[in-house]
Design an enzyme around this catalytic site. Structure first.
Site, PDB file in Angstrom:
ATOM      1  CD  GLU A  55      46.421  36.331  41.208  1.00 53.05           C
ATOM      2  OE1 GLU A  55      47.417  35.672  41.576  1.00 53.05           O
ATOM      3  OE2 GLU A  55      45.250  35.970  41.422  1.00 53.05           O
ATOM      4  CG  HIS A  70      44.980  36.418  35.588  1.00 56.22           C
ATOM      5  ND1 HIS A  70      44.468  35.157  35.363  1.00 56.22           N
ATOM      6  CD2 HIS A  70      44.217  36.956  36.571  1.00 56.22           C
ATOM      7  CE1 HIS A  70      43.454  34.946  36.190  1.00 56.22           C
ATOM      8  NE2 HIS A  70      43.275  36.025  36.934  1.00 56.22           N
ATOM      9  CG  HIS A  89      38.660  36.463  35.556  1.00 59.60           C
ATOM     10  ND1 HIS A  89      38.098  37.223  36.542  1.00 59.60           N
ATOM     11  CD2 HIS A  89      39.897  36.118  36.009  1.00 59.60           C
ATOM     12  CE1 HIS A  89      38.957  37.353  37.555  1.00 59.60           C
ATOM     13  NE2 HIS A  89      40.067  36.695  37.257  1.00 59.60           N
ATOM     14  CD  GLU A 135      45.020  30.273  10.728  1.00 62.65           C
ATOM     15  OE1 GLU A 135      45.238  31.308  11.347  1.00 62.65           O
ATOM     16  OE2 GLU A 135      45.282  30.092   9.526  1.00 62.65           O
ATOM     17  CG  HIS A 152      40.984  32.411  38.930  1.00 58.51           C
ATOM     18  ND1 HIS A 152      41.568  32.711  40.139  1.00 58.51           N
ATOM     19  CD2 HIS A 152      41.004  33.571  38.217  1.00 58.51           C
ATOM     20  CE1 HIS A 152      41.894  33.995  40.171  1.00 58.51           C
ATOM     21  NE2 HIS A 152      41.570  34.531  39.017  1.00 58.51           N
TER      22      HIS A 152
END
Ligand code: 2HA
Ligand code: ZN
Length: 277
Positions: free
Chosen positions: A116, A139, A141, A169, A210
Site C-alpha cells: 500500500e 491502515h 482492518h 467525544e 476492507h
C-alpha cells in the site's frame, strides 16, 4: 552511532503494530503504517549515505524526495514485529528520481515496503498540504468499522453522523468527519489517489469492505483516532443488536459540545449548517 532498536520511532512502530494485532484489527499481513522521520533523528542511528538497496515504485513520489520514512514491510505480519523489527520494518528515503526509494535499514530477508505504499505516500503528500506537521499514515482492518461498510449507508455524511452519535467525544476527536470510498483494488495507484483526495478533507477514510486509513501528527493521535472511530462502530453494532436507536445526541447537543471544546465541526454534516461555527 546509537542502537537503532532503541530509537523512539522504532519502538513506536513496534508498539503500535502489536497493539493493532492484539486488538484483532490486523490479522495475517493485514495493515500497514508509515511514519515520516526527521533526517537528524535518523542520523543518530544510521549512516544515511549507506544505501542498502534501491526499490522501484510505479508512481510519482517526487513531492517527497529526500524524505525519510519508517514503513511496515509487504507481506509481513504485525504479530511478528516485536520479535524481529529489522525484518518486518524498513527505513527508507524517497530517492532523487521520485520513482524509487533507497533502503537504509530493515527488510532483512530481502523484502520491500508495504504493497500500500502508493496510498501511504500519496496520503502523506495530501496531508502535508493541509497540515505540515502530519507524520503518520496508518491502515488497519478495524473490525466494526469494516462491518459497517456492509450494513450502513456509505456516504461521508451518514457514516460521520452515526459515528459522532455513538460516543459523545467522537465529534471532538474527529470534527472534520470521516470520508468514505467504494470498493477499489488494494495496493493500486487508483486507491492511493482516491484515498489521498479524501485525506485533504479528513484524517479518517473508510475503505468499503476492507478497512480504514487514519492520519495524524503523532502515533498516539493517529492510533487514538482510529480507536475512537472503531469504538463508536462497536457501540453502533451493539445498538443495532439491541433493536436500534431510540434516542440520540441532537444537533443542539453537538453545538453545545463544539462550544465547550472550542472546535468547529464540519458544517456539511449538519442539516442547517452549524450556527456560530
Ligand atoms: O498490507 O492490509 O491493504 C496488507 C493490507 C493491504
Ligand atoms: Zn488492508
Amino acid at each position: 552511532m546509537k542502537n537503532i532498536l532503541e530509537a523512539p520511532f522504532v519502538k513506536e512502530m513496534v508498539d503500535v503494530t502489536s497493539n493493532l494485532y492484539r486488538l484483532g484489527w490486523d490479522e495475517r499481513n493485514g495493515g500497514n503504517v508509515s511514519y515520516l522521520l526527521e533526517e537528524a533523528d535518523v542520523r543518530e542511528y544510521l549512516d544515511t549515505a549507506n544505501v542498502l538497496r534501491n526499490i522501484p515504485m510505479d508512481f510519482d513520489g517526487s513531492a517527497l524526495k529526500g524524505n525519510y520514512f519508517i514503513v511496515t514491510g509487504s507481506g509481513k505480519y504485525f504479530k511478528n514485529v516485536t520479535q524481529d523489527p529489522a525484518n518486518n520494518l524498513g527505513i527508507l528515503r524517497v530517492a532523487e528520481d521520485g520513482q524509487s526509494v533507497d533502503l537504509l535499514w530493515g527488510y532483512t530477508d530481502g523484502g520491500v515496503p508495504t504493497s500500500e505504499l502508493p496510498a501511504h505516500l500519496m496520503s502523506h503528500i495530501a496531508r502535508l498540504e493541509v497540515d505540515p506537521e502530519n507524520r503518520i499514515v496508518m491502515h488497519c482492518h478495524a473490525t466494526h468499522l469494516l462491518a459497517m461498510t456492509f450494513s450502513h449507508e456509505m456516504t461521508a455524511k451518514a457514516i460521520t453522523r452515526t459515528l459522532w452519535e455513538m460516543c459523545t467525544e467522537c465529534m471532538v476527536v474527529f470534527p472534520e468527519g470521516v470520508q468514505v470510498l467504494p470498493w477499489l483494488i488494494p495496493g493500486s495507484n487508483e486507491i492511493g489517489e482516491a484515498t489521498a483526495e479524501k485525506m485533504k478533507q479528513a484524517r479518517l477514510v473508510l475503505w468499503s469492505f476492507h478497512g480504514v486509513y487514519g492520519a495524524g501528527r503523532t502515533m498516539d493521535e493517529t492510533f487514538g483516532l482510529i480507536e475512537t472511530a472503531e469504538k463508536a462502530a462497536q457501540v453502533y453494532t451493539y445498538v443495532q443488536a439491541q433493536g436500534g436507536v431510540r434516542q440520540t445526541i441532537s444537533d443542539e447537543n453537538f453545538i453545545a459540545l463544539a462550544k465547550q471544546f472550542g472546535i468547529t465541526p464540519n458544517p456539511v454534516f449538519f442539516e442547517a449548517g452549524v450556527p456560530n461555527a
